[in-house]
Design a protein around this motif. Sequence first.
Motif, PDB file in Angstrom:
ATOM      1  N   GLU A  18       0.827  -1.261   0.058  1.00  0.00           N
ATOM      2  CA  GLU A  18       0.054   0.122  -0.032  1.00  0.00           C
ATOM      3  C   GLU A  18       0.883   1.161   0.062  1.00  0.00           C
ATOM      4  N   ILE A  19       0.460   2.194  -0.883  1.00  0.00           N
ATOM      5  CA  ILE A  19       1.058   3.457  -0.622  1.00  0.00           C
ATOM      6  C   ILE A  19       0.060   4.350  -0.286  1.00  0.00           C
ATOM      7  N   ALA A  20       0.327   5.277   0.783  1.00  0.00           N
ATOM      8  CA  ALA A  20      -0.582   6.375   1.549  1.00  0.00           C
ATOM      9  C   ALA A  20      -2.128   5.773   1.440  1.00  0.00           C
ATOM     10  N   ARG A  23      -4.075   0.621  -2.270  1.00  0.00           N
ATOM     11  CA  ARG A  23      -3.497  -1.011  -2.341  1.00  0.00           C
ATOM     12  C   ARG A  23      -2.760  -0.735  -3.775  1.00  0.00           C
ATOM     13  N   ILE A  24      -1.502  -1.078  -4.065  1.00  0.00           N
ATOM     14  CA  ILE A  24      -0.844  -0.718  -5.181  1.00  0.00           C
ATOM     15  C   ILE A  24      -0.490  -2.158  -5.984  1.00  0.00           C
ATOM     16  N   LEU A  25       0.006  -3.071  -4.944  1.00  0.00           N
ATOM     17  CA  LEU A  25       0.242  -4.508  -5.438  1.00  0.00           C
ATOM     18  C   LEU A  25      -0.724  -5.288  -4.594  1.00  0.00           C
ATOM     19  N   GLY A  42       4.752  -4.322 -18.223  1.00  0.00           N
ATOM     20  CA  GLY A  42       3.345  -4.026 -18.118  1.00  0.00           C
ATOM     21  C   GLY A  42       3.345  -2.399 -18.469  1.00  0.00           C
ATOM     22  N   ARG A  43       2.178  -1.960 -18.796  1.00  0.00           N
ATOM     23  CA  ARG A  43       1.947  -0.542 -18.892  1.00  0.00           C
ATOM     24  C   ARG A  43       2.265   0.316 -18.046  1.00  0.00           C
ATOM     25  N   ASN A  44       2.181   1.509 -18.261  1.00  0.00           N
ATOM     26  CA  ASN A  44       2.457   2.629 -17.143  1.00  0.00           C
ATOM     27  C   ASN A  44       1.617   2.354 -15.898  1.00  0.00           C
ATOM     28  N   GLY A  45       2.439   2.549 -14.786  1.00  0.00           N
ATOM     29  CA  GLY A  45       1.667   2.825 -13.467  1.00  0.00           C
ATOM     30  C   GLY A  45       1.047   1.402 -13.145  1.00  0.00           C
ATOM     31  N   VAL A  46       1.311   0.234 -13.577  1.00  0.00           N
ATOM     32  CA  VAL A  46       1.002  -1.205 -13.089  1.00  0.00           C
ATOM     33  C   VAL A  46       1.515  -1.503 -11.793  1.00  0.00           C
ATOM     34  N   GLY A  47       2.638  -0.862 -11.292  1.00  0.00           N
ATOM     35  CA  GLY A  47       3.172  -1.391 -10.178  1.00  0.00           C
ATOM     36  C   GLY A  47       4.837  -2.159 -10.304  1.00  0.00           C
ATOM     37  N   LYS A  48       5.428  -1.708 -11.531  1.00  0.00           N
ATOM     38  CA  LYS A  48       6.669  -2.361 -11.541  1.00  0.00           C
ATOM     39  C   LYS A  48       7.641  -1.770 -10.895  1.00  0.00           C
ATOM     40  N   THR A  49       7.667  -0.318 -10.723  1.00  0.00           N
ATOM     41  CA  THR A  49       8.810   0.489  -9.663  1.00  0.00           C
ATOM     42  C   THR A  49       8.302  -0.097  -8.318  1.00  0.00           C
ATOM     43  N   LEU A  59      10.801   1.355  -0.520  1.00  0.00           N
ATOM     44  CA  LEU A  59       9.384   1.938  -0.853  1.00  0.00           C
ATOM     45  C   LEU A  59       9.216   3.396  -0.554  1.00  0.00           C
ATOM     46  N   PRO A  60       8.616   4.064  -1.391  1.00  0.00           N
ATOM     47  CA  PRO A  60       8.387   5.695  -1.093  1.00  0.00           C
ATOM     48  C   PRO A  60       7.605   5.683   0.331  1.00  0.00           C
ATOM     49  N   GLU A  61       7.852   7.083   0.574  1.00  0.00           N
ATOM     50  CA  GLU A  61       7.245   7.460   2.005  1.00  0.00           C
ATOM     51  C   GLU A  61       5.614   7.180   1.932  1.00  0.00           C
ATOM     52  N   ASP A 167      15.886  -0.302 -13.512  1.00  0.00           N
ATOM     53  CA  ASP A 167      14.586   0.256 -13.741  1.00  0.00           C
ATOM     54  C   ASP A 167      14.441   1.191 -14.987  1.00  0.00           C
ATOM     55  N   GLU A 168      13.865   0.457 -16.143  1.00  0.00           N
ATOM     56  CA  GLU A 168      13.538   1.338 -17.324  1.00  0.00           C
ATOM     57  C   GLU A 168      14.615   2.120 -17.697  1.00  0.00           C
ATOM     58  N   PRO A 169      15.899   1.454 -18.128  1.00  0.00           N
ATOM     59  CA  PRO A 169      17.351   2.125 -18.349  1.00  0.00           C
ATOM     60  C   PRO A 169      17.280   2.560 -19.717  1.00  0.00           C
ATOM     61  N   THR A 170      16.226   2.349 -20.688  1.00  0.00           N
ATOM     62  CA  THR A 170      16.119   2.865 -21.725  1.00  0.00           C
ATOM     63  C   THR A 170      15.350   4.144 -22.070  1.00  0.00           C
ATOM     64  N   LYS A 171      14.368   4.235 -21.045  1.00  0.00           N
ATOM     65  CA  LYS A 171      13.319   5.356 -20.892  1.00  0.00           C
ATOM     66  C   LYS A 171      13.750   6.945 -21.386  1.00  0.00           C
ATOM     67  N   GLY A 172      13.218   7.240 -22.444  1.00  0.00           N
ATOM     68  CA  GLY A 172      13.570   8.533 -22.743  1.00  0.00           C
ATOM     69  C   GLY A 172      14.531   8.787 -23.520  1.00  0.00           C
ATOM     70  N   GLU A 198      11.475  -2.840 -18.056  1.00  0.00           N
ATOM     71  CA  GLU A 198      11.672  -2.417 -19.534  1.00  0.00           C
ATOM     72  C   GLU A 198      10.214  -2.647 -20.018  1.00  0.00           C
ATOM     73  N   GLN A 199      10.013  -1.305 -20.819  1.00  0.00           N
ATOM     74  CA  GLN A 199       8.866  -1.457 -21.783  1.00  0.00           C
ATOM     75  C   GLN A 199       8.957  -1.623 -23.337  1.00  0.00           C
ATOM     76  N   ASN A 200      10.403  -1.256 -23.733  1.00  0.00           N
ATOM     77  CA  ASN A 200      10.687  -1.560 -24.979  1.00  0.00           C
ATOM     78  C   ASN A 200      11.097  -2.846 -25.351  1.00  0.00           C
TER      79      ASN A 200
HETATM   80  N1  LIG Z   1       4.862   7.890  -3.918  1.00  0.00           N
HETATM   81  C1  LIG Z   1       3.792   7.673  -4.526  1.00  0.00           C
HETATM   82  N2  LIG Z   1       2.742   8.032  -3.742  1.00  0.00           N
HETATM   83  C2  LIG Z   1       1.295   7.789  -4.099  1.00  0.00           C
HETATM   84  N3  LIG Z   1       1.078   7.039  -5.138  1.00  0.00           N
HETATM   85  C3  LIG Z   1       2.252   6.145  -5.868  1.00  0.00           C
HETATM   86  C4  LIG Z   1       3.567   6.484  -5.442  1.00  0.00           C
HETATM   87  N4  LIG Z   1       4.597   5.790  -5.869  1.00  0.00           N
HETATM   88  C5  LIG Z   1       3.624   5.086  -6.921  1.00  0.00           C
HETATM   89  N5  LIG Z   1       2.432   5.386  -6.959  1.00  0.00           N
HETATM   90  C6  LIG Z   1       1.146   4.822  -7.476  1.00  0.00           C
HETATM   91  O1  LIG Z   1       1.388   3.317  -7.438  1.00  0.00           O
HETATM   92  C7  LIG Z   1       1.086   2.924  -8.751  1.00  0.00           C
HETATM   93  C8  LIG Z   1       2.209   2.228  -9.266  1.00  0.00           C
HETATM   94  O2  LIG Z   1       3.334   2.994  -9.542  1.00  0.00           O
HETATM   95  P1  LIG Z   1       4.578   2.200 -10.213  1.00  0.00           P
HETATM   96  O3  LIG Z   1       5.678   3.268 -10.320  1.00  0.00           O
HETATM   97  O4  LIG Z   1       4.896   1.145  -9.284  1.00  0.00           O
HETATM   98  O5  LIG Z   1       4.180   1.717 -11.410  1.00  0.00           O
HETATM   99  P2  LIG Z   1       4.943   1.322 -12.805  1.00  0.00           P
HETATM  100  O6  LIG Z   1       4.530   0.171 -13.341  1.00  0.00           O
HETATM  101  O7  LIG Z   1       6.504   1.464 -12.556  1.00  0.00           O
HETATM  102  O8  LIG Z   1       4.921   2.450 -14.005  1.00  0.00           O
HETATM  103  P3  LIG Z   1       5.755   3.616 -14.680  1.00  0.00           P
HETATM  104  O9  LIG Z   1       5.931   2.753 -16.119  1.00  0.00           O
HETATM  105  O10 LIG Z   1       4.942   4.750 -14.997  1.00  0.00           O
HETATM  106  O11 LIG Z   1       7.133   3.750 -13.974  1.00  0.00           O
HETATM  107  C9  LIG Z   1       0.632   4.063  -9.453  1.00  0.00           C
HETATM  108  O12 LIG Z   1      -0.651   4.318  -9.552  1.00  0.00           O
HETATM  109  C10 LIG Z   1       1.176   5.231  -8.776  1.00  0.00           C
HETATM  110  O13 LIG Z   1       0.737   6.417  -9.105  1.00  0.00           O
END
Ligand SMILES: Nc1ncnc2c1ncn2[C@@H]1O[C@H](COP(=O)(O)OP(=O)(O)OP(=O)(O)O)[C@@H](O)[C@H]1O
Length: 260
Positions: A18-20, A23-25, A42-49, A59-61, A167-172, A198-200
Amino acid sequence: MSRSPAGPLVTVDGLQVEIAGSRILQGVAFDVPATGVTALMGRNGVGKTTTVRAILGVLPEGGLITGGRIAFDGDDITREAPHATVRRGIGYAPEDRGVFGSLTVAENLTLAERRGAGRPAYDLVHDLFPDLRERARQRAGTLSGGQQQMLALARTLLNDNRLIVADEPTKGLAPRVVRQVAEALRRAARAVPMLLVEQNLAVIRELAQHAVVLDNGRVVHAGSAAELLADRELTTTLLGVGRAAGTPRHGLAAEEDTPA
Ligand SMILES: Nc1ncnc2c1ncn2[C@@H]1O[C@H](COP(=O)(O)OP(=O)(O)OP(=O)(O)O)[C@@H](O)[C@H]1O
């Protein structure tokens, strides 16, 4: 680089984060084999990072592991502090590369040396990335994006690491630079197994043997990277790419191969 376990190097089992309060994962489960490159896709924002940060203990704050287990070489490392995961030999090349722009290349490498990890592997690093030796006195902030990425990888290779997480070394990066970084990753992966976010798809095709696909905080596919990429329907469904993933027209980094 040192031991080679019989089982998976990393096992993630039922991981919930969970972040803040969100539930993220939602029960992520996969293995990272002890050899080769495992692509986390996986697509953007799915939880890879979030997944790799949970493994690394950074994990972030507001981030919290609320369930599940992470094992490294059979040891439970769930909720372990970052200094402990670093000591176990997990090297991290973060998405923003994490290099110190005002310091030289050589200073960046010196700072990455881990005490107690044996002699830093400068021979390996300079062998893999001769450019970094030539640019030892150049400020890292003046390096190109591709060179900074190489420096970030070099920092992980300097110590006797057992896993590199990139983590996404080729991004941008521009397609030509993507090719350079892919080559750097290929060289690095010869020395140490890698978990590669990686997304590429062209980069994955070139480097990865194993593929794990996340969607909405869950693993939706895990298996052979080649088989996944050969299945147009599957890649379209899982990753949202619009055409055959196996045939970039101009080598790596065909933009059509990058999911939105
Ligand atoms: N510090 C944070 N505070 C609040 N929500 C967060 C934080 N970090 C990530 N999230 C949320 O967690 C979800 C997953 O993010 P994460 O960065 O793990 O995805 P990702 O698959 O790596 O995406 P990307 O390819 O865009 O980097 C997203 O909805 C994101 O908004």
